[in-house]
Scaffold this motif. Structure first.
Motif, PDB file in Angstrom:
ATOM      1  N   GLY A   1       0.856   4.982 -16.850  1.00 42.86           N
ATOM      2  CA  GLY A   1       2.062   4.041 -16.661  1.00 42.86           C
ATOM      3  C   GLY A   1       2.767   4.480 -15.606  1.00 42.86           C
ATOM      4  N   ARG A   2       3.763   5.518 -15.733  1.00 43.18           N
ATOM      5  CA  ARG A   2       4.674   5.765 -14.580  1.00 43.18           C
ATOM      6  C   ARG A   2       3.982   6.215 -13.317  1.00 43.18           C
ATOM      7  NH1 ARG A   2       7.790  10.226 -18.571  1.00 43.18           N
ATOM      8  NH2 ARG A   2       8.736   9.048 -19.938  1.00 43.18           N
ATOM      9  N   ARG A   3       2.678   6.574 -13.495  1.00 44.38           N
ATOM     10  CA  ARG A   3       2.116   7.214 -12.109  1.00 44.38           C
ATOM     11  C   ARG A   3       1.867   5.688 -11.344  1.00 44.38           C
ATOM     12  NH1 ARG A   3      -1.006  11.929 -11.496  1.00 44.38           N
ATOM     13  NH2 ARG A   3       0.427  13.560 -12.477  1.00 44.38           N
ATOM     14  N   VAL A   4       1.813   4.741 -12.029  1.00 46.71           N
ATOM     15  CA  VAL A   4       1.370   3.437 -11.169  1.00 46.71           C
ATOM     16  C   VAL A   4       2.493   2.523 -11.147  1.00 46.71           C
ATOM     17  CG1 VAL A   4      -1.042   3.601 -11.707  1.00 46.71           C
ATOM     18  CG2 VAL A   4       0.275   2.275 -13.412  1.00 46.71           C
ATOM     19  N   GLY A   5       3.874   2.827 -11.553  1.00 42.26           N
ATOM     20  CA  GLY A   5       4.835   2.035 -11.296  1.00 42.26           C
ATOM     21  C   GLY A   5       5.497   1.403 -12.693  1.00 42.26           C
TER      22      GLY A   5
ATOM     23  N   GLU B   1       0.945  -1.119   0.000  1.00 44.99           N
ATOM     24  CA  GLU B   1      -0.014   0.054   0.025  1.00 44.99           C
ATOM     25  C   GLU B   1       0.847   1.265   0.019  1.00 44.99           C
ATOM     26  OE1 GLU B   1      -4.115  -1.274  -0.187  1.00 44.99           O
ATOM     27  OE2 GLU B   1      -3.192   0.629  -0.254  1.00 44.99           O
ATOM     28  N   ALA B   2       1.853   1.295   0.576  1.00 46.12           N
ATOM     29  CA  ALA B   2       2.878   2.400   0.725  1.00 46.12           C
ATOM     30  C   ALA B   2       3.834   2.256  -0.577  1.00 46.12           C
ATOM     31  CB  ALA B   2       3.613   2.351   1.991  1.00 46.12           C
ATOM     32  N   HIS B   3       4.179   1.410  -1.235  1.00 44.19           N
ATOM     33  CA  HIS B   3       5.170   1.083  -1.977  1.00 44.19           C
ATOM     34  C   HIS B   3       4.720   0.938  -3.430  1.00 44.19           C
ATOM     35  CE1 HIS B   3       8.302   2.217   0.983  1.00 44.19           C
ATOM     36  NE2 HIS B   3       7.567   1.260   1.554  1.00 44.19           N
ATOM     37  N   TRP B   4       3.469   0.463  -3.849  1.00 38.87           N
ATOM     38  CA  TRP B   4       3.031  -0.167  -4.900  1.00 38.87           C
ATOM     39  C   TRP B   4       3.243   0.670  -6.240  1.00 38.87           C
ATOM     40  CZ3 TRP B   4      -0.220   2.593  -8.055  1.00 38.87           C
ATOM     41  CH2 TRP B   4      -0.885   3.678  -7.392  1.00 38.87           C
ATOM     42  N   SER B   5       3.521   1.975  -6.162  1.00 34.84           N
ATOM     43  CA  SER B   5       3.669   2.780  -7.424  1.00 34.84           C
ATOM     44  C   SER B   5       5.174   3.055  -7.772  1.00 34.84           C
ATOM     45  CB  SER B   5       3.169   4.233  -6.995  1.00 34.84           C
ATOM     46  OG  SER B   5       3.876   4.969  -6.012  1.00 34.84           O
ATOM     47  N   GLU B   6       6.200   2.582  -6.969  1.00 31.88           N
ATOM     48  CA  GLU B   6       7.480   2.704  -7.151  1.00 31.88           C
ATOM     49  C   GLU B   6       7.941   1.607  -8.222  1.00 31.88           C
ATOM     50  OE1 GLU B   6       8.174   3.750  -2.075  1.00 31.88           O
ATOM     51  OE2 GLU B   6       9.367   2.117  -3.226  1.00 31.88           O
TER      52      GLU B   6
ATOM     53  N   TYR C   1       5.324  -1.548 -22.010  1.00 30.90           N
ATOM     54  CA  TYR C   1       5.295  -2.736 -20.796  1.00 30.90           C
ATOM     55  C   TYR C   1       4.182  -2.624 -20.302  1.00 30.90           C
ATOM     56  CZ  TYR C   1       6.429  -6.214 -17.402  1.00 30.90           C
ATOM     57  OH  TYR C   1       6.172  -7.141 -16.595  1.00 30.90           O
ATOM     58  N   PHE C   2       3.745  -1.472 -19.786  1.00 35.95           N
ATOM     59  CA  PHE C   2       2.499  -1.192 -19.238  1.00 35.95           C
ATOM     60  C   PHE C   2       1.256  -1.539 -19.873  1.00 35.95           C
ATOM     61  CE2 PHE C   2      -0.918   0.728 -17.174  1.00 35.95           C
ATOM     62  CZ  PHE C   2      -1.602   1.639 -17.792  1.00 35.95           C
ATOM     63  N   THR C   3       1.262  -1.218 -21.181  1.00 35.48           N
ATOM     64  CA  THR C   3       0.281  -1.596 -21.981  1.00 35.48           C
ATOM     65  C   THR C   3       0.179  -2.892 -22.281  1.00 35.48           C
ATOM     66  OG1 THR C   3       0.485   0.493 -23.480  1.00 35.48           O
ATOM     67  CG2 THR C   3      -0.722  -1.303 -24.532  1.00 35.48           C
ATOM     68  N   ARG C   4       1.192  -3.650 -22.347  1.00 36.36           N
ATOM     69  CA  ARG C   4       1.079  -5.059 -22.569  1.00 36.36           C
ATOM     70  C   ARG C   4       0.523  -5.860 -21.356  1.00 36.36           C
ATOM     71  NH1 ARG C   4       6.452  -4.533 -24.828  1.00 36.36           N
ATOM     72  NH2 ARG C   4       7.390  -5.459 -22.966  1.00 36.36           N
TER      73      ARG C   4
END
Length: 367
Positions: A333-337, A270-275, A343-346
């Motif tokens: 994609g960048r906002r969510v890690g 919850e604290a680090h998922w977007s890294e 790669y985010f799209t895939r």
């Protein structure tokens, strides 16, 4: 993102053709101005500050090259498209020297002009940074309507209640107070963003102080990290996400003094998922487990792997951003890690059965 255009030509017909036969709205152009010579064009450019100038080169009272030189001093990002009925190498050299977007020979070919406009507008969109206050409140550059002038007035009663709810471990009351506050701040677009950042820091300190009083060292450390993130966050939605993440971590930590591995992993995620640099190995070391044990214990508890949970968290947040913001796909994609937009799209397509673009088209009406 919207643009304005200035058409400059000493002949009336070319001006009218360009003004009335180009589908300006398709390019995001909201305002089209006209001038009949270089001198009047310079005055109009100083006043209207156009993004694009389409100008004849040979004109009375100031030619197009001289106009471009003067305009570039006050509008360095303005894009020039030169028109000329003369295949003169000196004019072409001058246009190149001034870094003109294009040099189009007369008679005017509308298809050629449209092609040039498409390239110029794409270039402007890729290089122009949105107004920071519009970005802060609306999360993206596409909505350029003027901000309203409402200013948020701090509510001391609300902060007293919020402090009590955090101290007394009342999760429901805390969340009940934070969400309406966020919605009210979104409506108050006249409030300076730094004022709102300070307000969020004030709330974060409530969690830090409460965590320290209960010896929840990881939560207090996450609170200090949140303060640093708030200082650099460009959007109000981002500030709220930072606060919500800290809130979840705090109340999860209160539910058990010695939480099981499943709970501890979920708190960490919850604290680090977007890294983007988040790895299971680093998480295991931070939580004091071996990588092998943590992976096996987590899967046994919930039936899925830690990496699957990371993907699920990221995609749930990505879905929310796709449906409720105008961020570009690679920005989501960048906002969510995901540092790599492709790669985010895939991953998104594999897990949801549709591309991010398709998801946005289906769910944008929910916004």
């Amino acid at each position: 993102m919207c643009f304005s255009v200035l058409i400059v030509d000493d002949e009336k017909m070319p001006r009218e053709i360009l003004h009335h036969y180009i589908p300006w709205e398709e390019y995001g152009v909201r305002s089209v101005y006209e001038a009949q010579d270089g001198e009047s064009a310079l005055e109009l450019a100083s006043e209207k500050k156009p993004d694009i100038i389409i100008s004849d080169i040979k004109m009375p009272r100031r030619n197009g090259l001289s106009l471009a030189e003067e305009v570039r001093r006050i509008l360095p990002d303005c894009q020039f498209i030169f028109l000329s009925g003369y295949s003169d190498k000196e004019y072409l050299k001058g246009a190149i020297r001034l870094k003109a977007a294009s040099y189009v020979e007369k008679p005017i070919d509308l298809d050629e002009i449209r092609g040039v406009l498409t390239e110029v507008c794409e270039q402007l969109r890729s290089t122009r940074r949105p107004d920071p206050e519009i970005l802060f409140f609306r999360g993206g550059p596409d909505n350029t309507e003027p901000l309203n002038d409402r200013i948020y007035t701090p509510d001391d009663v609300l902060f007293t209640r919020l402090g009590e709810a955090v101290r007394h471990k009342n999760r429901h009351e805390t969340e009940h107070l934070l969400e309406p506050l966020y919605r009210e701040l979104l409506r108050c677009e006249g409030t300076p963003p730094d004022t709102i950042r300070s307000l969020y820091c004030r709330i974060v300190f409530l969690f830090i102080n409460a965590a320290e009083s209960r010896n929840l060292a990881p939560v207090a450390a996450a609170g200090n990290d949140s303060l640093l993130k708030i200082g650099g966050e460009e959007t109000l939605s981002g500030l709220h996400a930072i606060l919500k993440s800290l809130c979840v971590m705090y109340f999860n930590a209160l539910e058990s003094e010695e939480p099981d591995p499943l709970t501890r992993v979920n708190q960490y995620l919850e604290a680090h998922w977007s890294e983007p640099e988040l790895t299971v190995l680093d998480m295991a070391q931070a939580l004091g487990f071996t990588n092998t044990y943590l992976c096996a214990a987590y899967k046994k508890s919930c039936g899925r792997t830690i990496n699957q949970q990371i993907t699920q968290l990221r995609l749930e947040h990505a879905k929310d951003l796709l449906a409720h913001s105008s961020l570009r796909l690679y920005e989501v994609g960048r906002r969510v890690g995901y540092a790599d937009g492709k790669y985010f799209t895939r991953v998104f397509t594999r897990e949801t059965g549709m591309t991010p673009k398709q998801y946005r088209e289906r769910h944008s009406h929910d916004n």
